[in-house]
Design a protein around this motif. Structure first.
Motif, mmCIF file in Angstrom:
data_model
loop_
_atom_site.group_PDB
_atom_site.id
_atom_site.type_symbol
_atom_site.label_atom_id
_atom_site.label_comp_id
_atom_site.label_asym_id
_atom_site.label_seq_id
_atom_site.Cartn_x
_atom_site.Cartn_y
_atom_site.Cartn_z
ATOM 1 N N LEU A 76 -93.423 -72.025 -68.947
ATOM 2 C CA LEU A 76 -92.675 -72.603 -67.826
ATOM 3 C C LEU A 76 -91.959 -73.890 -68.218
ATOM 4 C CD1 LEU A 76 -95.175 -72.122 -64.845
ATOM 5 C CD2 LEU A 76 -93.158 -70.761 -65.382
ATOM 6 N N GLN A 77 -92.594 -74.706 -69.044
ATOM 7 C CA GLN A 77 -92.027 -75.999 -69.422
ATOM 8 C C GLN A 77 -90.648 -75.838 -70.074
ATOM 9 O OE1 GLN A 77 -94.628 -78.329 -71.921
ATOM 10 N NE2 GLN A 77 -92.947 -79.578 -72.719
ATOM 11 N N TYR A 78 -90.552 -74.957 -71.060
ATOM 12 C CA TYR A 78 -89.283 -74.781 -71.775
ATOM 13 C C TYR A 78 -88.297 -73.941 -70.974
ATOM 14 C CZ TYR A 78 -91.710 -76.780 -75.770
ATOM 15 O OH TYR A 78 -92.401 -77.631 -76.599
ATOM 16 N N ASP A 79 -88.808 -72.973 -70.249
ATOM 17 C CA ASP A 79 -87.932 -72.078 -69.496
ATOM 18 C C ASP A 79 -87.196 -72.817 -68.386
ATOM 19 O OD1 ASP A 79 -87.674 -68.833 -69.149
ATOM 20 O OD2 ASP A 79 -87.413 -69.888 -67.255
ATOM 21 N N PHE A 80 -87.917 -73.651 -67.647
ATOM 22 C CA PHE A 80 -87.291 -74.368 -66.542
ATOM 23 C C PHE A 80 -86.249 -75.365 -67.037
ATOM 24 C CE2 PHE A 80 -90.298 -72.594 -63.600
ATOM 25 C CZ PHE A 80 -89.686 -72.724 -62.361
ATOM 26 N N LEU A 81 -86.477 -75.969 -68.201
ATOM 27 C CA LEU A 81 -85.497 -76.905 -68.746
ATOM 28 C C LEU A 81 -84.163 -76.207 -69.000
ATOM 29 C CD1 LEU A 81 -84.688 -79.649 -69.905
ATOM 30 C CD2 LEU A 81 -85.655 -78.901 -72.116
ATOM 31 N N LEU A 82 -84.213 -75.055 -69.680
ATOM 32 C CA LEU A 82 -82.981 -74.306 -69.967
ATOM 33 C C LEU A 82 -82.363 -73.766 -68.680
ATOM 34 C CD1 LEU A 82 -80.986 -73.118 -71.961
ATOM 35 C CD2 LEU A 82 -82.572 -71.200 -72.329
ATOM 36 N N MET A 83 -83.194 -73.367 -67.725
ATOM 37 C CA MET A 83 -82.700 -72.841 -66.457
ATOM 38 C C MET A 83 -81.881 -73.884 -65.700
ATOM 39 S SD MET A 83 -84.933 -71.613 -63.169
ATOM 40 C CE MET A 83 -86.100 -70.709 -64.192
ATOM 41 N N ILE A 84 -82.396 -75.089 -65.605
ATOM 42 C CA ILE A 84 -81.709 -76.154 -64.866
ATOM 43 C C ILE A 84 -80.390 -76.515 -65.548
ATOM 44 C CG2 ILE A 84 -81.866 -78.578 -64.172
ATOM 45 C CD1 ILE A 84 -84.948 -78.038 -63.838
ATOM 46 N N ILE A 85 -80.402 -76.594 -66.880
ATOM 47 C CA ILE A 85 -79.172 -76.886 -67.625
ATOM 48 C C ILE A 85 -78.125 -75.798 -67.363
ATOM 49 C CG2 ILE A 85 -78.167 -77.027 -69.941
ATOM 50 C CD1 ILE A 85 -80.797 -78.352 -70.855
ATOM 51 N N SER A 86 -78.552 -74.541 -67.347
ATOM 52 C CA SER A 86 -77.630 -73.421 -67.150
ATOM 53 C C SER A 86 -77.020 -73.438 -65.753
ATOM 54 C CB SER A 86 -78.360 -72.092 -67.377
ATOM 55 O OG SER A 86 -78.897 -72.025 -68.677
ATOM 56 N N LEU A 87 -77.809 -73.766 -64.748
ATOM 57 C CA LEU A 87 -77.296 -73.826 -63.372
ATOM 58 C C LEU A 87 -76.258 -74.936 -63.216
ATOM 59 C CD1 LEU A 87 -80.666 -73.247 -61.492
ATOM 60 C CD2 LEU A 87 -78.640 -71.774 -61.313
ATOM 61 N N VAL A 88 -76.522 -76.083 -63.821
ATOM 62 C CA VAL A 88 -75.557 -77.188 -63.751
ATOM 63 C C VAL A 88 -74.275 -76.816 -64.498
ATOM 64 C CG1 VAL A 88 -75.117 -79.576 -64.430
ATOM 65 C CG2 VAL A 88 -77.338 -78.953 -63.457
ATOM 66 N N ALA A 89 -74.419 -76.151 -65.654
ATOM 67 C CA ALA A 89 -73.245 -75.720 -66.415
ATOM 68 C C ALA A 89 -72.398 -74.736 -65.613
ATOM 69 C CB ALA A 89 -73.684 -75.084 -67.739
ATOM 70 N N ALA A 90 -73.046 -73.836 -64.880
ATOM 71 C CA ALA A 90 -72.315 -72.885 -64.038
ATOM 72 C C ALA A 90 -71.532 -73.626 -62.955
ATOM 73 C CB ALA A 90 -73.278 -71.892 -63.411
ATOM 74 N N ALA A 91 -72.171 -74.605 -62.336
ATOM 75 C CA ALA A 91 -71.510 -75.366 -61.273
ATOM 76 C C ALA A 91 -70.292 -76.126 -61.792
ATOM 77 C CB ALA A 91 -72.498 -76.340 -60.646
ATOM 78 N N MET A 92 -70.335 -76.541 -63.054
ATOM 79 C CA MET A 92 -69.262 -77.338 -63.632
ATOM 80 C C MET A 92 -68.224 -76.496 -64.380
ATOM 81 S SD MET A 92 -71.570 -80.512 -65.089
ATOM 82 C CE MET A 92 -70.141 -81.459 -65.616
ATOM 83 N N SER A 93 -68.371 -75.178 -64.361
ATOM 84 C CA SER A 93 -67.492 -74.297 -65.137
ATOM 85 C C SER A 93 -66.031 -74.477 -64.750
ATOM 86 C CB SER A 93 -67.883 -72.826 -64.922
ATOM 87 O OG SER A 93 -69.183 -72.577 -65.407
ATOM 88 N N ASN A 94 -65.165 -74.611 -65.784
ATOM 89 C CA ASN A 94 -63.724 -74.712 -65.525
ATOM 90 C C ASN A 94 -62.981 -73.460 -65.974
ATOM 91 O OD1 ASN A 94 -63.855 -74.964 -68.276
ATOM 92 N ND2 ASN A 94 -63.180 -77.106 -68.348
ATOM 93 N N SER A 95 -63.738 -72.421 -66.339
ATOM 94 C CA SER A 95 -63.133 -71.135 -66.706
ATOM 95 C C SER A 95 -64.120 -70.024 -66.390
ATOM 96 C CB SER A 95 -62.780 -71.100 -68.196
ATOM 97 O OG SER A 95 -63.967 -71.048 -68.990
ATOM 98 N N LEU A 96 -63.601 -68.816 -66.220
ATOM 99 C CA LEU A 96 -64.464 -67.676 -65.954
ATOM 100 C C LEU A 96 -65.382 -67.411 -67.138
ATOM 101 C CD1 LEU A 96 -65.246 -65.382 -64.007
ATOM 102 C CD2 LEU A 96 -63.463 -63.982 -65.078
ATOM 103 N N LEU A 97 -64.890 -67.606 -68.356
ATOM 104 C CA LEU A 97 -65.711 -67.369 -69.551
ATOM 105 C C LEU A 97 -66.930 -68.278 -69.568
ATOM 106 C CD1 LEU A 97 -66.181 -65.988 -72.257
ATOM 107 C CD2 LEU A 97 -64.695 -67.720 -73.322
ATOM 108 N N LEU A 98 -66.750 -69.544 -69.233
ATOM 109 C CA LEU A 98 -67.889 -70.472 -69.215
ATOM 110 C C LEU A 98 -68.876 -70.092 -68.124
ATOM 111 C CD1 LEU A 98 -69.322 -72.950 -70.238
ATOM 112 C CD2 LEU A 98 -67.849 -74.382 -68.799
#
Length: 390
Positions: A76-98
């Motif tokens: 859970l420790q490592y999984d949640f870290l990557l999960m939160i980063i991925s959600l923020v990256a999705a919110a900040m996406s400036n292209s469909l590819l990202l």
């Protein structure tokens, strides 16, 4: 020694499963808005949903088996870290590819609810196993269905990016709670990761019941994914509704999801063969209703309730069967089953988008009927094995 399963921990796992798995489905009512934002076609934006499901399948394959080898708290420790980063990256996406790339990792990290299902089975006695699986699955199903309601409303009011930011915040709070309250599981497997992964193939080859459950799950979820991926387009084309109304259809499925506990208890009283038979027939009926409901909200409402009832009956029964037959490797057989389940979802999403573009709602409905009839045919074909799988 592992702790016994208390009601508090059981319901914590149920709520957690729902909140995490919701990350997979927030995008579905938002696909129309995302397509407009990036100026792409409906077919192109469907890759957001597709890659999320593929990421989930990869997470199931490479992360969930670790539950038989590594402490759940460490995973859970490592999984949640990557999960939160991925959600923020999705919110900040400036292209469909990202956004598509971020969606893959959102799916990959959101596989951890499948650690809770085997955990509930492991900590329960034999008589309570079906009930425990049903309660965790009810939370997971409510998360799947409720996510569409929430994201639809948030998308209408604040835009699709806000939904991803909100999900990241919820995951941070959830991780803190799980770290404090979730019991630590000490796995029994003492081999290496390579041997652990090789054993997946061993179980796949040697356990026909697991293979059959995975195929049933793939066909059922393939149809459901085709429905949810294209419903937003039907609502816009036929009724002029946006993501809010589309997401609200999830409320109807929640009624069915609440019956998951009942289905779990039924597994102790009714043969698995009969439950799967009735579930398959429910799916066929629901898709027949969808076929004639392209201009009927009432028909769509009835179909959603029935399709979710059929899915949950099949899914909970499939898992109860494979856990009972393989208590020493619950996470690994669950991995095999769930990889098949979500590969089916990815196939359903892909062909659902194609069916919509080529034949609109009739094409999607015929695809769903095909999946459901194939499921029933396979179940009847393996009739003897099905009766013995309890």
């Amino acid at each position: 020694m592992n702790q016994k399963l208390s009601n508090f921990v059981l319901y914590l796992m149920s709520v957690s499963a729902g909140l995490v798995v919701a990350n997979l489905y927030y995008n579905q009512p938002l696909l129309g808005e995302i397509a407009k934002d990036f100026g792409v076609t409906e077919s192109a934006v469907s890759h957001v949903a597709l890659t999320t499901q593929l990421g989930y399948a990869f997470g199931l394959l490479f992360v969930v088996p670790l539950g038989d080898m590594v402490s759940n708290k460490k995973i859970l420790q490592y999984d949640f870290l990557l999960m939160i980063i991925s959600l923020v990256a999705a919110a900040m996406s400036n292209s469909l590819l990202l956004l598509i790339t971020s969606s893959f990792f959102i799916g990959f990290t959101s596989a951890i609810p499948q650690l809770f299902v085997p955990m509930a089975a492991q900590l329960s006695d034999k008589e309570g196993q079906g009930r425990a699986i049903g309660i965790v699955m009810s939370g997971l199903l409510i998360g799947i269905l409720g996510s569409r309601v929430i994201s639809g409303l948030v998308g209408d009011q604040f835009g699709w990016r806000v939904m991803y930011y909100a999900a990241a915040f919820v995951m941070l709070a959830l991780y803190v709670l799980l770290k404090l309250k979730l019991p630590k599981i000490h796995p029994s497997y003492d081999g290496g990761y390579g041997a652990l992964m090789k054993s997946l193939w061993t179980y796949f080859k040697s356990e026909p019941v697991v293979r059959l459950a995975a195929l049933r799950g793939a066909l059922a979820f393939g149809g459901l994914s085709a429905f949810w991926t294209t419903l937003v387009f039907l609502m816009e084309d036929s009724f002029g509704y946006g993501s809010g109304v589309t997401g609200a259809f999830g409320l109807l499925g929640i009624v069915g999801a609440l019956a998951a506990v009942l289905v779990g208890k039924m597994n102790n009283k009714i043969s698995s063969y009969k439950i799967i038979l009735y579930g398959s027939l429910l799916l066929i009926l629901s898709w027949a209703i969808f076929l004639v409901s392209s201009n009927s909200i009432l028909g769509l409402v009835l179909g959603v309730i029935l399709v979710d009832l059929g899915i949950q009956a099949l899914h909970i029964t499939n898992q109860n069967i494979i856990f009972s037959n393989n208590p020493e490797a619950r996470n690994r057989v669950n991995t095999i089953y769930m990889v098949g389940f979500f590969i089916g979802g990815a196939v359903g999403t892909t062909f659902g988008a194609i069916a919509w573009e080529q034949f609109k709602w009739m094409g999607v409905s015929v695809l769903g009927i095909f999946f459901s009839v194939a499921l029933l045919g396979i179940h009847l074909m393996f009739n003897v094995k099905g009766k013995r799988s309890k």
